[in-house]
Design an enzyme around this catalytic site. Structure first.
Site, short mmCIF file in Angstrom:
data_model
loop_
_atom_site.label_atom_id
_atom_site.label_comp_id
_atom_site.label_asym_id
_atom_site.label_seq_id
_atom_site.Cartn_x
_atom_site.Cartn_y
_atom_site.Cartn_z
N HIS A 99 -8.72 -27.33 39.14
CA HIS A 99 -9.57 -26.94 38.00
C HIS A 99 -10.54 -28.04 37.56
O HIS A 99 -11.08 -27.97 36.46
CB HIS A 99 -8.70 -26.49 36.82
CG HIS A 99 -7.91 -25.25 37.12
ND1 HIS A 99 -6.78 -24.88 36.43
CD2 HIS A 99 -8.09 -24.29 38.07
CE1 HIS A 99 -6.31 -23.75 36.94
NE2 HIS A 99 -7.08 -23.38 37.93
N CYS B 235 -32.63 -35.12 35.51
CA CYS B 235 -33.65 -34.09 35.24
C CYS B 235 -33.73 -33.68 33.78
O CYS B 235 -34.60 -32.89 33.41
CB CYS B 235 -33.41 -32.88 36.13
SG CYS B 235 -32.08 -31.82 35.56
P1 NAD Z 1 -0.08 -23.54 30.36
O1 NAD Z 1 -0.51 -24.25 29.16
O2 NAD Z 1 -0.44 -22.12 30.54
O3 NAD Z 1 1.51 -23.58 30.50
C1 NAD Z 1 2.25 -24.73 30.37
C2 NAD Z 1 3.66 -24.52 30.92
O4 NAD Z 1 4.36 -25.75 30.78
C3 NAD Z 1 4.48 -23.47 30.17
O5 NAD Z 1 5.11 -22.62 31.10
C4 NAD Z 1 5.53 -24.30 29.41
O6 NAD Z 1 6.78 -23.63 29.29
C5 NAD Z 1 5.65 -25.52 30.29
N1 NAD Z 1 6.07 -26.73 29.59
C6 NAD Z 1 5.85 -27.08 28.29
N2 NAD Z 1 6.36 -28.28 28.04
C7 NAD Z 1 6.89 -28.75 29.21
C8 NAD Z 1 7.55 -29.95 29.59
N3 NAD Z 1 7.76 -30.94 28.73
N4 NAD Z 1 7.96 -30.07 30.88
C9 NAD Z 1 7.75 -29.07 31.77
N5 NAD Z 1 7.15 -27.90 31.46
C10 NAD Z 1 6.71 -27.75 30.19
O7 NAD Z 1 -0.61 -24.40 31.56
P2 NAD Z 1 -1.03 -24.10 33.04
O8 NAD Z 1 -0.10 -23.13 33.65
O9 NAD Z 1 -1.19 -25.41 33.67
O10 NAD Z 1 -2.46 -23.36 33.00
C11 NAD Z 1 -3.35 -23.34 31.97
C12 NAD Z 1 -4.76 -23.81 32.26
O11 NAD Z 1 -5.05 -24.75 31.29
C13 NAD Z 1 -5.03 -24.49 33.54
O12 NAD Z 1 -6.19 -23.91 34.03
C14 NAD Z 1 -5.32 -25.95 33.22
O13 NAD Z 1 -6.47 -26.39 33.92
C15 NAD Z 1 -5.62 -25.96 31.76
N6 NAD Z 1 -5.03 -27.02 30.94
C16 NAD Z 1 -4.94 -28.30 31.41
C17 NAD Z 1 -4.37 -29.29 30.62
C18 NAD Z 1 -4.26 -30.69 31.16
O14 NAD Z 1 -5.11 -31.10 31.96
N7 NAD Z 1 -3.24 -31.46 30.78
C19 NAD Z 1 -3.88 -29.00 29.37
C20 NAD Z 1 -4.00 -27.68 28.90
C21 NAD Z 1 -4.57 -26.71 29.72
ZN ZN Z 2 -30.05 -32.56 36.52
#
Ligand code: NAD
Ligand code: ZN
Length: 244
Positions: A118, A150
């Site tokens: 992502h 640009c």
């Molecule tokens: P999500 O937020 O949908 O889900 C997070 C998952 O992590 C949940 O299933 C939850 O139960 C679990 N979780 C919570 N705390 C935890 C812990 N301490 N240890 C292990 N698991 C734990 O996230 P996703 O599935 O990665 O997808 C959501 C989208 O959001 C993605 O596209 C991502 O790019 C983006 N996102 C990224 C970040 C980041 O870069 N840190 C943060 C938020 C969202």
């Molecule tokens: Zn540009």
């Protein structure tokens, strides 16, 4: 929480290990997950801001949100789970890390080869010309930022809801999923596609799948082991097992 013996054995025996991570692995570093209660900013849900439509309508608002998220992430450090994955990379002759996270914490923990499905919140790209760059400033000097080449609008180099993933990165992720013996899935809700399909691809190709998540997810039903644990506690336990 005790790690299943068969899981440890499978991990030890694996020739090729693939780790797939989501927002949950960074939660204990302090990065809010989208679906957790801290995911909100002002009155907006991430699904309303992380879209090409929202950016077209109001680039300033979307950039303000990214500026806020960048300021939250900047002082944070990787945790033991990120560090364990960096160590696993050294241990396995064949290894791949696939992440949905855009926070850059895997790199900070020492992981070298990272497939960022992502994108990355510290990278920007131009909406008009081929310019791509890194920008670690917090806060940004100008919101929305402009292209140094640009003058057009820059956008975060991340994949938004409704946008396709980079085909090359996705192909590589699929290839690794098809050729691993074991896939370790940590902290993903398993609802954002196509990342959510990778464990199924691995499973169908004959690999074992282990999931680490305090809650059950759609991946739970296909997992050989569902480890109900937070990422850091899991990493601490696993480290003990990997000592000998
Ligand atoms: P999500 O937020 O949908 O889900 C997070 C998952 O992590 C949940 O299933 C939850 O139960 C679990 N979780 C919570 N705390 C935890 C812990 N301490 N240890 C292990 N698991 C734990 O996230 P996703 O599935 O990665 O997808 C959501 C989208 O959001 C993605 O596209 C991502 O790019 C983006 N996102 C990224 C970040 C980041 O870069 N840190 C943060 C938020 C969202
Ligand atoms: Zn540009």
């Amino acid at each position: 929480m005790k790690l299943p013996k068969e899981f440890i054995e499978a991990l030890r025996a694996a020739r090729k290990l693939v780790v797939l991570t989501g927002a949950g692995i960074s939660a204990e570093s302090g990065v809010p997950t989208f679906r957790g209660k801290d995911g909100l900013w002002k009155r907006y849900r991430p699904e309303e801001l992380a879209t090409p439509f929202a950016f077209k309508k109001n680039p300033k608002l979307v950039w303000e949100w990214y500026d806020w998220r960048r300021s939250l992430i900047a002082p944070l450090e990787p945790n033991e789970a990120h560090r364990l994955i960096a160590e696993l990379e050294e241990r396995y002759p064949e290894f791949a890390l696939i992440t949905q996270n855009i926070d850059g914490l895997h790199k900070k923990a020492g992981s070298k080869k990272i497939l960022e499905l992502h994108g990355n919140i510290w990278r920007v790209r131009c909406t008009n010309c081929p310019y791509k760059g890194e920008d670690y400033r917090v806060p940004l000097e100008e919101v929305p930022p402009k292209c140094p080449e640009c003058g057009a609008l820059l956008r975060p180099d991340v994949v938004w809801f409704g946008e396709p993933l980079d085909a090359e990165i996705l192909n590589e992720a699929v290839h690794h999923s098809e050729t691993c013996d074991l896939m370790l899935v940590i902290g993903t809700s398993g609802v954002v596609q196509p990342a959510a399909s990778l464990p199924l691809i691995a499973k169908n190709a004959g690999a074992k799948v282990a999931e680490v998540n305090p809650e059950s997810t759609p991946i739970t039903s296909i997992a050989d082991w569902s480890i109900r644990s937070k990422a850091v506690e899991f990493a601490q336990k696993l480290k003990e097992h990997l000592k000998d």
